[in-house]
Design an enzyme around this catalytic site. Structure first.
Site, PDB file in Angstrom:
ATOM      1  N   GLN A  23      -0.323   4.021 -10.802  1.00 29.74           N
ATOM      2  CA  GLN A  23      -0.176   2.570 -10.673  1.00 29.74           C
ATOM      3  C   GLN A  23      -0.268   1.906 -12.044  1.00 29.74           C
ATOM      4  O   GLN A  23       0.491   0.994 -12.373  1.00 29.74           O
ATOM      5  CB  GLN A  23      -1.286   2.039  -9.745  1.00 29.74           C
ATOM      6  CG  GLN A  23      -1.033   0.692  -9.150  1.00 29.74           C
ATOM      7  CD  GLN A  23       0.288   0.644  -8.423  1.00 29.74           C
ATOM      8  OE1 GLN A  23       1.011  -0.314  -8.593  1.00 29.74           O
ATOM      9  NE2 GLN A  23       0.643   1.651  -7.628  1.00 29.74           N
ATOM     10  N   HIS A  27       2.728   1.330 -14.500  1.00 30.44           N
ATOM     11  CA  HIS A  27       3.780   0.344 -14.210  1.00 30.44           C
ATOM     12  C   HIS A  27       3.804  -0.795 -15.227  1.00 30.44           C
ATOM     13  O   HIS A  27       4.853  -1.270 -15.626  1.00 30.44           O
ATOM     14  CB  HIS A  27       3.563  -0.289 -12.826  1.00 30.44           C
ATOM     15  CG  HIS A  27       4.265   0.446 -11.729  1.00 30.44           C
ATOM     16  ND1 HIS A  27       5.620   0.569 -11.675  1.00 30.44           N
ATOM     17  CD2 HIS A  27       3.793   1.090 -10.631  1.00 30.44           C
ATOM     18  CE1 HIS A  27       5.959   1.267 -10.592  1.00 30.44           C
ATOM     19  NE2 HIS A  27       4.868   1.602  -9.953  1.00 30.44           N
ATOM     20  N   GLU A  44      -2.483  -4.076  -2.386  1.00 30.77           N
ATOM     21  CA  GLU A  44      -1.092  -3.797  -2.052  1.00 30.77           C
ATOM     22  C   GLU A  44      -0.974  -2.364  -1.483  1.00 30.77           C
ATOM     23  O   GLU A  44      -0.455  -2.163  -0.400  1.00 30.77           O
ATOM     24  CB  GLU A  44      -0.273  -3.940  -3.338  1.00 30.77           C
ATOM     25  CG  GLU A  44       1.200  -3.731  -3.174  1.00 30.77           C
ATOM     26  CD  GLU A  44       1.914  -3.677  -4.530  1.00 30.77           C
ATOM     27  OE1 GLU A  44       1.229  -3.564  -5.577  1.00 30.77           O
ATOM     28  OE2 GLU A  44       3.151  -3.718  -4.522  1.00 30.77           O
ATOM     29  N   HIS A  45      -1.472  -1.389  -2.251  1.00 31.56           N
ATOM     30  CA  HIS A  45      -1.522   0.002  -1.789  1.00 31.56           C
ATOM     31  C   HIS A  45      -2.972   0.384  -1.574  1.00 31.56           C
ATOM     32  O   HIS A  45      -3.816   0.098  -2.423  1.00 31.56           O
ATOM     33  CB  HIS A  45      -0.968   0.961  -2.849  1.00 31.56           C
ATOM     34  CG  HIS A  45       0.389   0.601  -3.366  1.00 31.56           C
ATOM     35  ND1 HIS A  45       0.589  -0.192  -4.478  1.00 31.56           N
ATOM     36  CD2 HIS A  45       1.629   0.952  -2.922  1.00 31.56           C
ATOM     37  CE1 HIS A  45       1.893  -0.321  -4.695  1.00 31.56           C
ATOM     38  NE2 HIS A  45       2.552   0.361  -3.767  1.00 31.56           N
ATOM     39  N   HIS A  83      10.786 -40.332  24.560  1.00 27.06           N
ATOM     40  CA  HIS A  83      10.575 -38.983  25.092  1.00 27.06           C
ATOM     41  C   HIS A  83      10.400 -39.050  26.606  1.00 27.06           C
ATOM     42  O   HIS A  83      10.970 -38.248  27.352  1.00 27.06           O
ATOM     43  CB  HIS A  83       9.327 -38.350  24.460  1.00 27.06           C
ATOM     44  CG  HIS A  83       9.537 -37.816  23.067  1.00 27.06           C
ATOM     45  ND1 HIS A  83       9.918 -38.604  22.022  1.00 27.06           N
ATOM     46  CD2 HIS A  83       9.416 -36.555  22.553  1.00 27.06           C
ATOM     47  CE1 HIS A  83      10.021 -37.856  20.919  1.00 27.06           C
ATOM     48  NE2 HIS A  83       9.721 -36.614  21.225  1.00 27.06           N
ATOM     49  N   ASP A 101       6.111   5.262  -2.485  1.00 22.07           N
ATOM     50  CA  ASP A 101       7.016   4.528  -3.369  1.00 22.07           C
ATOM     51  C   ASP A 101       8.448   4.989  -3.203  1.00 22.07           C
ATOM     52  O   ASP A 101       9.385   4.205  -3.286  1.00 22.07           O
ATOM     53  CB  ASP A 101       6.622   4.762  -4.842  1.00 22.07           C
ATOM     54  CG  ASP A 101       5.355   4.028  -5.210  1.00 22.07           C
ATOM     55  OD1 ASP A 101       4.955   3.123  -4.459  1.00 22.07           O
ATOM     56  OD2 ASP A 101       4.758   4.366  -6.252  1.00 22.07           O
TER      57      ASP A 101
END
Lengths: 427, 427
Positions: free
Chosen positions: B255, B258, B323-324, B416, B357
Site C-alpha cells: 500500500q 502507491h 479502504e482495505h 394537494h 487489487d
C-alpha cells in the site's frame, strides 16, 4: 404555460439549455456558511447557542427536545392527523421493506471464497425544516428507510421554536428517531458533521432545507455522507386524449403551489388536451389559496410540449427526467417499459401525485433537476453499506501468482508482486 | 511507524483528529478548474485542442482513438499480460454479476399496485489517468460493473499520448468501452459533463485522477453523477500472534508504495508481533525499487495501534474504517461479524491485498478516508437507477381520500388536497 413545439431534436435542445440554467451553482451563501461551520467545529455547543440567538431569536437552554415535550405532542395532535400518519407509516414500511438487500457469497474455485456483506450505517442525522415548511410526511419518508435498514441511532435536528408542530414530534417518535435536538440552519448541519459536547457526530445526513442548509451539506460532504442536494420540485405529466383535463390541471397545480421555482411540465400528443388543461388551470387557480405561489410558478416554469406520438412523448419526457412522472393514459401500466428517467411514476388517471407525497408508500424524497438520469429516490439502499470480502488459501494464491505478479510488474508496482511472492510455498 | 497506545477512548480521539485533517478540503485548484470548465462549455472541441497543446504538449487531430490503434494494441501487448487480464476480467464479471438487482411489485390492497423498476444509467464516462499511473486493472474495475448493469454507451477518456500503453487500450476494448477519446485533466471531465461537438455528454463520470480531475468532478457533480472523490489509499491490518510478520510487512508496503500520502495501519494485540513487523518492514524496504515512495509513506503515515484484545482490535479498526482491511488471524472468517466499516476485507494469512487489487473479482475502487462508514465499493449498483411506481384506481384513491387530504390540509397544501378531491366519484 410556455409551449414548446418542433422536432424532437429541437425540443431536446431547448430542454437541455433549460437544465443547464437550473443546475447552475449558487455560490452566494458559501462564505457565510464556511464561517459558521468553522465556528461550530471550534466552539461546539456555545456556537450553536450563539447562532440560535442570532438567527432564530431564541435563548436555548436545553439543546435536546425533552421526552415530556414529545409526550405532550401526542396529547395535542389532531386525532385524524395521527391516524393518517399511522396509516401512511404502515404503507411506507411495507413498501420499503421490499428494498432490503441480502449479501451473497460464492466459491468460484478451489480455496477461494468471495462475498458481500450488507451493514447498516451506524448513526444518521435527519434535518427537518421549521416553520411552515415543517412537513411530518417528510419526517416519515427520511426516518423509516433508515430504521428499516437497521441504523442504530437516528438523530433529528430542527430549528428551535416556542411551540413545535406536534405532528413533527409525533412523526419523529413514531418513525423511531432516538434523539431530537433543536438547532437549525448550517450550524445544525455542522453540529451533525463534527459533533459537539451535546450532539453526537453522525455518519450521514439526510433531509431537505433552505440554501444555507443545502450549502452546509455540500461543504461537509466527504467527512459525512449526504442524501442529495435537492433543487426545485418538478412534475412531468404525459397525457394523451384519454386524460381528464381537470385532473391533469389539479396535479400540475399541486406541484406549482410548493414554490415559485417549482416546475410543471405537460407532454402531450393532443393539442386539444393542451388547450383544455390550460383553461382548467386558470379556472382552478381562481379559488386556490396558494395562488400567489402557484400562478407565477405555472406562468414562468410551466411548459407544454406537443409531441407527435406516444414514442415521442416518452422520448422527450426521458430527457426532462422529472422528479415525479404521471402517465395519464388509459393503459398507463403498459407504458412503464418506456420510462428511462424519473424519480417516481404515477400510473393512470386516478393516481394523483399527492397520493405518493403522503401515502402510498414509495418515497417522496426524489432526484430533481434531471438528476434522475443517474440517481434514485431515497430508500433503504441509502442507509446501508456493501462490504466486499475475499479469502484465498495458500493453494489458491499460488495458483494465481503468475497472473497477479504479471499485472503488478506491468504496472510497475513491485511491492504488490512481492506481497504475493512471499506467500509462495518455496519461501 | 508511529505507535498509538492507551485506552480505546484515547486512541479513538487521536484517530478522529487525524481523520479531520485528512478530510480537509483542498481549494487550491478550484479557480483554475472553474475557468477550464467554463471555456470547454463555451468553445467545445476547440478548447480541448487548446488545453491539450498547453498541458500535454500535443497537437490533437483526432480526438477519438482510432479502431486501428486499438487493434494494434492487441498485437503489441505482452501475451502474459493479455492472459492475466482475461482471467481477471472473468473473475470480476462473476463477482459483480451477483450484484445485479431485480425490481419488485406488490398489491398491498384493493386497486393498488406499487413497485420499483431497475434501469441502467444510459451513458457513462470513465476517466483513465495517463503516464505511469495508467492502470489497466482500473479500466476493468470501472467499466465491467457498468457493462453488467446494462449501460448502453461507455465512453472512456485518457490524456493524449504518443504511444498509448497497449494494456490500457486492450483492457478498454475487452471490458466493452464503446469509444475512447484522448483528452485528460479537468478539460476532459468538462467535455463529458457538457458534451462537445465530438464528445457526447454523459450521465455519470467515474474513475480516478489527479487534483484537477478530482476538483472538476466535484464541480460538475449535480449536472452529472460521479462515483466518489478518492483520497490517499489506505490499508488496515488486524493481526494477532498467529500472523506472519513477513506477510504483514509485505502487505503494508504494497500500500505504501502507491503514494507518499498512502496510509498503512496495523492494529494488533501483540507487542511482539508489532516489533517483528517493524523489523520486517525495514528489511524489505532495503531492496524495494519504490522505496523512495514507500519509506516516507510508512514513516509519516504508518500507525501501529496496540489494542487489549480481539474486540478492541475490531472496535478501533471500525473507527479507522479503512479502504482495505486485512484480518491476519487464524480464524479470520469467523471475525467477519465484527466488521462494521471497511471497503473490502481480505481474510486470513494468505489473502494479500494485491489479490483484490488485480484479480479475485471484488472491486478495487473503494471508499477512502473513513468514508466506508457511509459508502461502498464501486459496483453494479452505481450504474443503475431505482424508479418507483404506484397505481391507484378510483376505488383506492377514494378510500385513501380522508387520510391524504387530512395530511395535505395539515401541511397547508390545499392544491394537494384538491388533486385528490377532484377524483372523488361525486365530482
Amino acid at each position: 404555460m410556455k409551449r414548446l413545439t418542433g422536432t424532437n431534436d429541437e425540443i431536446a435542445k431547448i430542454l437541455s439549455q433549460e437544465q443547464l440554467e437550473l443546475s447552475k451553482e449558487n455560490l452566494d451563501a458559501e462564505a457565510t456558511v464556511r464561517e459558521i461551520i468553522e465556528r461550530v467545529k471550534e466552539e461546539g455547543d456555545e456556537a450553536l447557542r450563539a447562532y440560535s440567538k442570532k438567527f432564530d431569536q431564541v435563548e436555548l437552554f436545553d439543546l435536546q427536545v425533552s421526552d415530556q415535550a414529545i409526550n405532550e405532542a401526542f396529547d395535542k395532535i389532531d386525532r385524524d392527523v395521527l391516524s393518517a400518519l399511522q396509516n401512511a407509516k404502515a404503507n411506507i414500511e411495507s413498501y420499503h421493506k421490499q428494498q432490503l438487500e441480502t449479501g451473497f457469497e460464492d466459491q468460484p474455485s478451489q480455496g477461494v471464497i468471495r462475498g458481500q456483506l450488507i451493514r447498516p450505517i451506524e448513526r444518521v442525522g435527519v434535518y427537518v425544516p421549521g416553520g411552515t415548511a415543517a412537513y411530518p410526511s417528510s419526517v416519515l419518508m427520511n426516518v423509516l428507510p433508515a430504521k428499516i435498514a437497521g441504523v442504530k441511532e437516528i438523530i433529528m435536528i430542527t430549528p428551535p421554536q416556542k411551540d413545535f408542530n406536534p405532528a413533527i414530534l409525533v412523526a419523529a417518535k413514531m418513525a423511531g428517531v432516538d434523539k431530537i435536538y433543536q438547532v437549525g440552519g448550517s450550524q445544525g448541519i455542522a453540529a451533525l458533521a463534527y459533533g459537539t459536547q451535546t450532539i453526537p457526530k453522525v455518519d450521514k445526513i439526510t433531509g431537505p432545507g433552505n440554501i444555507f442548509v443545502a450549502t452546509a451539506k455540500k461543504l461537509v460532504y466527504g467527512l459525512v455522507g449526504i442524501d442529495m442536494i435537492a433543487g426545485p420540485s418538478e412534475i412531468g405529466v404525459i397525457a394523451d386524449e384519454t386524460a381528464h383535463p381537470a385532473y391533469v390541471a389539479a396535479d400540475l397545480l399541486s406541484q406549482a403551489e410548493h414554490d415559485v421555482r417549482a416546475r410543471a411540465i405537460l407532454v402531450t400528443d393532443s393539442e386539444e388536451l393542451a388547450d383544455a388543461v390550460e383553461a382548467e388551470i386558470e379556472r382552478q387557480l381562481q379559488t386556490l389559496p396558494r395562488q400567489t405561489i402557484a400562478r407565477p410558478s405555472i406562468e414562468n416554469n410551466g411548459r407544454i410540449i406537443i409531441a407527435q406520438d406516444a414514442d415521442s412523448m416518452f422520448e422527450l419526457m426521458n430527457l426532462v427526467a422529472p422528479e415525479h412522472l404521471e402517465i395519464a393514459m388509459d393503459k398507463a401500466y403498459d407504458y412503464l417499459d418506456k420510462v428511462q428517467n424519473a424519480g417516481s411514476v404515477f400510473l393512470g388517471h386516478y393516481t394523483s401525485e399527492p397520493i405518493g407525497d403522503y401515502y402510498a408508500g414509495a418515497n417522496h424524497v426524489l432526484p430533481t433537476t434531471a438528476t434522475s438520469r443517474f440517481s434514485s429516490a431515497l430508500g433503504v439502499h441509502d442507509f446501508i453499506k456493501r462490504i466486499q470480502y475475499t479469502q484465498y488459501d495458500q493453494y489458491a494464491v499460488n495458483q494465481a501468482e503468475k497472473d497477479i505478479t504479471t499485472l503488478a510488474y506491468a504496472e510497475g508496482l513491485q511491492a504488490h508482486a512481492r506481497a504475493i511472492e512471499v506467500r509462495h510455498d518455496k519461501h
